[in-house]
Design a protein around this motif. Sequence first.
Motif, PDB file in Angstrom:
ATOM      1  N   TYR A  86      -1.128 -13.711  -4.477  1.00 12.35           N
ATOM      2  CA  TYR A  86      -2.192 -13.591  -3.485  1.00 12.35           C
ATOM      3  C   TYR A  86      -2.043 -12.241  -2.799  1.00 12.35           C
ATOM      4  CZ  TYR A  86       1.364 -14.372   0.093  1.00 12.35           C
ATOM      5  OH  TYR A  86       2.472 -14.248   0.887  1.00 12.35           O
ATOM      6  N   GLN A  87      -3.018 -11.895  -1.983  1.00 15.20           N
ATOM      7  CA  GLN A  87      -2.935 -10.714  -1.137  1.00 15.20           C
ATOM      8  C   GLN A  87      -3.478 -11.075   0.244  1.00 15.20           C
ATOM      9  OE1 GLN A  87      -4.761  -7.140  -2.677  1.00 15.20           O
ATOM     10  NE2 GLN A  87      -3.932  -7.452  -4.728  1.00 15.20           N
ATOM     11  N   THR A  88      -3.028 -10.340   1.230  1.00 12.70           N
ATOM     12  CA  THR A  88      -3.631 -10.462   2.551  1.00 12.70           C
ATOM     13  C   THR A  88      -4.673  -9.363   2.720  1.00 12.70           C
ATOM     14  OG1 THR A  88      -1.893  -9.094   3.542  1.00 12.70           O
ATOM     15  CG2 THR A  88      -1.571 -11.496   3.552  1.00 12.70           C
ATOM     16  N   ILE A  89      -5.584  -9.556   3.665  1.00  9.72           N
ATOM     17  CA  ILE A  89      -6.649  -8.591   3.934  1.00  9.72           C
ATOM     18  C   ILE A  89      -6.489  -8.076   5.360  1.00  9.72           C
ATOM     19  CG2 ILE A  89      -8.214 -10.459   4.606  1.00  9.72           C
ATOM     20  CD1 ILE A  89      -9.445  -7.310   2.877  1.00  9.72           C
ATOM     21  N   GLU A  90      -6.652  -6.777   5.534  1.00  9.09           N
ATOM     22  CA  GLU A  90      -6.566  -6.198   6.871  1.00  9.09           C
ATOM     23  C   GLU A  90      -7.870  -6.400   7.632  1.00  9.09           C
ATOM     24  OE1 GLU A  90      -5.310  -2.179   6.992  1.00  9.09           O
ATOM     25  OE2 GLU A  90      -3.483  -2.517   5.821  1.00  9.09           O
ATOM     26  N   VAL A  91      -7.767  -6.362   8.950  1.00  9.33           N
ATOM     27  CA  VAL A  91      -8.949  -6.438   9.813  1.00  9.33           C
ATOM     28  C   VAL A  91      -8.985  -5.185  10.681  1.00  9.33           C
ATOM     29  CG1 VAL A  91      -8.942  -8.953   9.821  1.00  9.33           C
ATOM     30  CG2 VAL A  91      -7.741  -7.726  11.628  1.00  9.33           C
ATOM     31  N   PRO A  92     -10.177  -4.748  11.103  1.00  5.50           N
ATOM     32  CA  PRO A  92     -10.281  -3.498  11.855  1.00  5.50           C
ATOM     33  C   PRO A  92     -10.049  -3.691  13.347  1.00  5.50           C
ATOM     34  CG  PRO A  92     -12.467  -4.350  11.422  1.00  5.50           C
ATOM     35  CD  PRO A  92     -11.492  -5.312  10.771  1.00  5.50           C
ATOM     36  N   ASP A  93      -9.521  -2.642  13.998  1.00  6.49           N
ATOM     37  CA  ASP A  93      -9.451  -2.669  15.456  1.00  6.49           C
ATOM     38  C   ASP A  93     -10.835  -2.357  16.019  1.00  6.49           C
ATOM     39  OD1 ASP A  93      -9.842   0.082  15.166  1.00  6.49           O
ATOM     40  OD2 ASP A  93      -7.768   0.587  15.659  1.00  6.49           O
ATOM     41  N   GLY A  94     -10.961  -2.356  17.341  1.00  6.38           N
ATOM     42  CA  GLY A  94     -12.260  -2.186  17.966  1.00  6.38           C
ATOM     43  C   GLY A  94     -12.946  -0.883  17.590  1.00  6.38           C
TER      44      GLY A  94
END
Length: 353
Positions: free
Chosen positions: A178-186
């Motif tokens: 599996y892989q994780t996904i990044e999320v953006p800062d504001g």
Amino acid sequence: MRLRFGLALLPLVLATGLGAETAATELAPAFAAEEGNSSPFAFAKSGAKAARAAVADTAGAKVIGGEIAAEGAWPWQVALLVGGTPVGTDTQFCGGSLVMDEWVLTAAHCVHWKGDDGTFADLLPQDIEVLVGTNELSPGRGDLIEVEAVFKHPSYVGTQFDFDIALVKLARAPMVPYQTIEVPDGEFGDILNKQGVTTVVTGWGLQEGAMPSPELRQAQIQILDRDLCNNAMMEARAEDAAGGFTYAAQTLGVAEQDAYAIWDELVARAPLPVSENMICSGTFEGGKTSCNGDSGGPLVVPLDDGSYIQAGIVSWGLTATTGKGCEETALFSAYTNISKFVPWLNQVIAANP
């Protein structure tokens, strides 16, 4: 004399192609509620999802206008299933994404729902199992993992659509690739949330005619300007409401000038459906969007280096004019803007090692 309410109160930018008729249906979470169930979990647990799949003329739950994803694509995508049930399309009720090895990001309306007594409550950890590492909802595929804890955003209210974000902590890390996904800062989130930015939405669900499909599907869409989406929906709502308001004003003998002033105030006080905590994404031609069964799944943006970042969570769309399923010709759906909630995500994860 019938009052004439020109809907210049909230002018629609017609050059965008977002005609008011495309938004004339009601809002609904991205799951099918036409069977009287209050949540995607209740819908799957009750057996209504399986029953609906047997009705060929009922609008289906799917990534509309999408295509089957290649095996191994979108390796952060997970499926939320009713705990203790076999893996399959009938028991999958929402999507999600792995943002850390033991943390799944999903929609609050997937894990917080109205019970038989009419009160809202979070699902218990034992109510949910999470399938990781497969694009196919079939027994023996992927890794089915129990849940340790569920956290919905504290500002989410079950009767509304704002703050539609939740975290699910897994009992262990997955034991399949599996892989994780990044999320953006504001700051980066503001850059991504611009009209024309390419996005991809993924999810499981039913095909046209409500035929079940175990394969993960994907659709490429784009960010649409929030103001344009709001203008389209507010104009449609104003058109629907104008007739009743005119009748009330006439019946009560309200002077035309006063009626116009009251109407202006009424429209000005109406909340905008797409808040600053949401992303509007779809296509100007319509026919590509998220729909029933995709709730909680990721809306990702491709970056120049070939990687992806998750900008949104599938939240709500438009109910079909038939009252069954979603509006398959809708130009857009709404997604939770993750960048607005990064401090909360970090706080929850840090407090629950």
